[in-house]
Design a protein around this motif. Structure first.
Motif, PDB file in Angstrom:
ATOM      1  N   TYR A 111       0.853  -1.199   0.000  1.00 16.80           N
ATOM      2  CA  TYR A 111       0.000   0.000   0.000  1.00 16.80           C
ATOM      3  C   TYR A 111       0.881   1.238   0.000  1.00 16.80           C
ATOM      4  N   PRO A 145       0.165   5.065   0.423  1.00 19.87           N
ATOM      5  CA  PRO A 145      -0.905   6.018   0.757  1.00 19.87           C
ATOM      6  C   PRO A 145      -0.944   7.265  -0.130  1.00 19.87           C
ATOM      7  N   ASP A 196      -2.824   6.262  -2.970  1.00 24.63           N
ATOM      8  CA  ASP A 196      -3.933   5.368  -2.651  1.00 24.63           C
ATOM      9  C   ASP A 196      -3.841   4.114  -3.522  1.00 24.63           C
TER      10      ASP A 196
END
Length: 83
Positions: A17, A19, A22
């Motif tokens: 992931y 951020p 996203d």
């Protein structure tokens, strides 16, 4: 650059992931995946490739990596910019 996070998915697979974008995707391969050496080149399902400095395997997941510990190797499919 933002930190990345690696966790386990519901089926036990590694999940990447990022951020800032996203971006969440399955990790399809990791260069080193033993208790003594974990990390190296990571390839994502979307074609992207990242690098985490090899280290001892984390005691538990999720784990976050600092910007100095990773870098993008290839542009993921469908992504228009490189940040």
């Amino acid at each position: 650059m933002a930190n990345i996070m690696i966790q386990r998915g519901s089926k036990g697979e590694y999940v990447f992931y990022l951020p800032k974008r996203d971006l969440e995707d399955a990790i399809v391969s990791m260069e080193f995946d033993t208790p003594e050496k974990w990390g190296g080149e990571i390839k994502l399902n979307n074609g992207g490739s990242y690098y985490i400095e090899p280290q001892a395997a984390p005691v538990r997941l999720p784990i976050s990596c600092a910007p100095s510990a990773w870098m993008r190797r290839n542009k993921p499919k469908g992504e228009s910019s490189w940040q």
